[in-house]
Design a protein around this motif. Structure first.
Motif: not given
Length: 215
Positions: A112-119, A131-136, A139-146, A152-158
């Motif tokens: 999550t973006t909160r986890d990334i902030t903490d780490r 995140v926005a720059r990497a998504e453009r 390199l990453v994609r964002r998705r809402p919580a299930a 907001v979850w952020v995950e690596l793309t291939p």
């Protein structure tokens, strides 16, 4: 003014160009003598500054200069080297910090973006920009919580995974080379001493955000 207080005002860019860190000074009464061999290791700018203060102003507290001045010098050298390496790899430090944080989290390389902030110890706003720059860049994609929460979850793309796999070895491999003047035991001892010092400084002044990629 002590060496510590003068350097505390220097900020993230490095030590000030002032009385404590001026041009190399030579002892009075004779021509400069070029050091050689083991003497060359000791006859550096930090040692010269400390000796000059002791000579010109006996009683000045100079014990910090040998440590703080050299840490500043190393930080500047390591920072400049990392910027060159990242530039040649085509990745900026902030983006690699984000990708590395996700990669170190393990499969499925999603936080999550909160986890990334903490780490990463940067602000939520800075994380959002990264995140926005990497998504453009794909390199990453964002998705809402299930679960329907606001997370907001952020995950690596291939592509992002490939980028961090390629770049982290280049960066850390280069920095391993920078430490070859020390044998493994010396590196381990230095790492422990720096850990102790950093812990104490953080206890005194609070958390200190990293200024370079936290690979």
């Amino acid at each position: 003014m002590s060496a510590g207080s003068a350097r505390g005002k220097a900020g993230a860019e490095g030590p000030p160009d002032g009385p404590l860190d001026g041009p190399r000074e030579q002892p009075r009464g004779g021509p400069p003598v070029a050091p050689s061999g083991a003497d060359a290791l000791e006859s550096d700018l930090a040692a010269e500054i400390a000796a000059a203060w002791e000579r010109e102003r006996p009683g000045t507290p100079v014990t910090s200069i040998g440590v703080v001045s050299r840490i500043w010098a190393l930080a500047k050298a390591f920072g400049e080297n990392r910027r060159r390496v990242l530039a040649s790899a085509g990745v900026d430090a902030a983006t690699l910090d984000l990708l590395s944080t996700l990669r170190r989290g393990g499969p499925p390389y999603s936080l999550t973006t909160r986890d990334i902030t903490d780490r990463t110890l940067v602000t939520a706003g800075a994380v959002s920009q990264r995140v926005a720059r990497a998504e453009r860049q794909g390199l990453v994609r964002r998705r809402p919580a299930a679960d329907g929460s606001r997370a907001v979850w952020v995950e690596l793309t291939p592509e992002g995974h490939a980028a961090v796999e390629r770049t982290v070895d280049i960066v850390l491999g280069q920095e391993v080379e920078l430490l070859t003047a020390l044998d493994p035991d010396q590196q381990e001892l230095l790492a422990e001493l720096l850990r102790v010092l950093l812990h104490d400084v953080r206890t005194r002044f609070g958390e200190i955000p990293p200024t370079h990629v936290g690979t």
